[in-house]
Design an enzyme around this catalytic site. Structure first.
Site, PDB file in Angstrom:
ATOM      1  N   CYS A 129       0.913  -1.245  -0.021  1.00 50.98           N
ATOM      2  CA  CYS A 129       0.017   0.011  -0.091  1.00 50.98           C
ATOM      3  C   CYS A 129       1.013   1.218   0.017  1.00 50.98           C
ATOM      4  O   CYS A 129       1.935   0.953   0.081  1.00 50.98           O
ATOM      5  CB  CYS A 129      -0.869   0.002   1.272  1.00 50.98           C
ATOM      6  SG  CYS A 129      -2.334   0.959   0.946  1.00 50.98           S
ATOM      7  N   SER A 478      -4.486  11.976  -3.358  1.00 52.25           N
ATOM      8  CA  SER A 478      -4.302  10.606  -3.822  1.00 52.25           C
ATOM      9  C   SER A 478      -3.717  10.516  -5.142  1.00 52.25           C
ATOM     10  O   SER A 478      -3.942  11.466  -6.038  1.00 52.25           O
ATOM     11  CB  SER A 478      -5.853   9.906  -3.695  1.00 52.25           C
ATOM     12  OG  SER A 478      -5.712   8.744  -4.166  1.00 52.25           O
TER      13      SER A 478
END
Length: 566
Positions: A129, A478
């Protein structure tokens, strides 16, 4: 080799160290499975970021066991240990997201701590991640013991009405629902099928960006960055990584022999060619800091002038990472860039060979594919990552301009003091055509934690305002964010940066050709406001967030927590 020696090699595995009998060490290790023969082997720590808090990492326990098996088949002894991870996708848009950037530092600290304390000879670190990948590499650079990074792999896309969907599809669907473009039933339909199983988010978002950057840096085996999470290729990658560390030990090749300034230039080049995430700027700065390599925002601008965007990947493009995997992954792109003189080819990698040697014999992408464009017909002739300066960002800001949004934007500020208030303002119609949305007090210190503004940017796109408004913030984005967005505005509001003194209606100009971001007011007015600014009280006074806010550097320096300690 030019690197510094490891701080504590073979402390755990040696029978006698500095004339001292290590019988207690042997006794402790027997309890976790060591046999007599194992004490004569090189010990390789396998750092696993496994957790069931996110699909990105839910399979990494299995990958860690494969890496351990690869180590032991090659004659070493593996010890698996764990560290934390958090899910950006789950915490996104909530106060919990403040812990995301903090987790990068905790991961780096914890891997350094375990490997340093136990005296591992080498390390395999497996991340899946956004933050655990740079966190792993930061630790490997600090430890400077023979090491390999393994990417956990990308997820397969979900399918909704015969079209691929992913986590960003869900966030954008929320905006579409607010604009009455889809029904509650359609929103639920997208939500229930967008994440079909293990692996990292499926576009060229931060996870896939960082995996590609780390491979380009030389710290992963070829094509580790472009494999499906659940695949034979990924299993083989883990086994080969476990064995590769022993080869690095034999040749005494350490991370800082690999993570040179030129290697970071290769990583930046690849991030740009892939149309990668703005987060790569901050993470590469932090990784370089850990490796004691001088890297700055100006390097991104310099390299960006000569590097085109070639990959038509989400969020700005149309393809998922699985399509990129299908046509051959990263190595053909590296070969294309190397042949064009855009990469340094004589740099060492974790294979024990140079970049050029690794790419010898790599085939070109299949004829007719349109995922990666040729160099003479790029998607964009220079970088989509624009480092902006001006009176609104004296220390710099990072914009992601694909070209589809236009190159310039001028508008009136509409101020929000947090991500939550901005999201409500977008969804309930406060934000209009021509606004520059300002989200402040979301920086590393002010948040604290520098949250990603995926919910607001997705709401903008979902409501159809992508070409009508801009968004600036001292927070970050993001990898799934797109539109006319500028983040990492420094100095941040909590430290008295000019973003702190903006008012509703102030005229702002963003120019990605001149690479400038400016408040269009007379300098005496700006000076007057800055003189009147008062530092706010810290939001947190105890625990991890408070420590982070006290220690963290500017985003323009990588938002690291060990920059000013000496």
């Amino acid at each position: 080799m030019s690197s510094k020696p490891s701080s504590s090699p073979r402390a755990a595995s040696s029978v006698i160290v500095d004339g001292t009998d290590r019988a207690p060490n042997r006794s402790m290790l027997r309890a976790v499975g060591f046999k007599d023969a194992d004490f004569k082997k090189s010990i390789v720590g396998i750092a696993s970021t496994w957790a069931m808090v996110t699909p990105c990492n839910m399979h990494i326990d299995g990958l860690a066991r494969e890496a351990a098996a690869g180590t032991e088949a090659a004659g070493g002894k593996a010890i698996i240990f764990g560290t934390i991870t958090v899910s950006d996708g789950i915490s996104m848009g909530t106060p919990g997201m403040r812990y995301s950037m903090v987790s990068r530092e905790i991961i780096a600290d914890s891997i350094e701590t375990v490997a340093g304390a136990e005296g591992f000879d080498g390390v395999v670190a497996i991340g899946g991640c956004d933050k655990n990948m740079p966190g792993c590499v930061m630790a490997l650079a600090r430890l400077n013991r023979p090491s390999v990074f393994v990417y956990g792999g990308t997820i397969l896309p979900g399918i909704y009405r015969d079209k691929p969907v992913d986590i960003v599809s869900v966030f954008e669907a929320v905006g579409q629902r607010a604009a009455n473009k889809i029904s509650d039933k359609e929103l639920k339909g997208i939500e229930t099928c967008s994440i079909p199983g293990p692996g990292s988010c499926g576009g060229m978002y931060t996870a896939n960006t960082m995996a590609s950057a780390i491979e380009a840096l030389g710290m992963s085996l070829p094509n580790s960055s472009a494999q499906l999470a659940v695949s034979k290729d990924k299993t083989d990658d883990c086994r080969r990584a476990g064995a590769a560390v022993l080869n690095l030990l034999k040749k005494n090749i350490r991370p800082r022999d690999i993570m040179t300034r030129e290697a970071f230039e290769n990583a930046i080049t690849v991030v740009i060619a892939l149309g990668g995430s703005t987060n790569a700027v901050m993470h590469l700065l932090a990784m370089a800091h850990s490796a004691e390599v001088k890297l700055s925002l100006t390097d991104f601008s310099r390299i960006g002038k000569r590097t085109p965007v070639l990959a038509d990947l989400k969020p700005s493009g149309k393809y998922n990472m699985s399509h990129f995997v299908r046509i051959g992954g990263l190595t053909p792109l590296l070969k294309m860039l190397l042949d064009a003189g855009l990469l340094h080819g004589d740099l060492m990698t974790v294979t024990g060979k140079t970049v050029r040697e690794n790419l010898k014999g790599v085939k070109h992408y299949p004829v007719g594919q349109d995922v990666v464009y040729p160099l003479d017909k790029p998607i964009k002739a220079d970088s989509h990552l624009r480092i902006l300066h001006g009176n609104l960002a004296p220390e710099g800001a990072v914009a992601k301009i694909s070209g589809k949004e236009g190159a310039n934007f001028s508008g009136k500020a509409i101020i929000f003091e947090s991500e939550e208030t901005a999201l409500h303002g977008i969804l309930d119609g406060q934000v209009k055509h021509g606004h520059v949305i300002v989200i402040r007090n979301e920086g590393p210190v002010g948040g604290p934690g520098m949250r990603e503004m995926l919910a607001p940017t997705s709401a903008v796109m979902g409501k159809g305002l992508g070409k009508d408004v801009a968004l600036i913030t001292d927070g970050r984005f993001s990898g799934g964010s797109h539109g006319f967005v500028v983040g990492h505005v420094t100095p941040e509001a909590a430290l008295g940066g000019p973003i702190a003194i903006l008012r509703n209606g102030d005229p702002i100009t963003i120019d990605s050709v001149k690479n400038e971001i400016n408040l269009e007011l007379p300098q005496p007015e700006i000076n007057k406001r800055l003189a009147a600014w008062k530092k706010p009280a810290p939001r947190e006074t105890r625990g991890a967030l408070a420590k982070y806010a006290r220690l963290v550097s500017s985003a323009s320096k990588g938002a690291v927590t060990d920059a000013g300690l000496f």
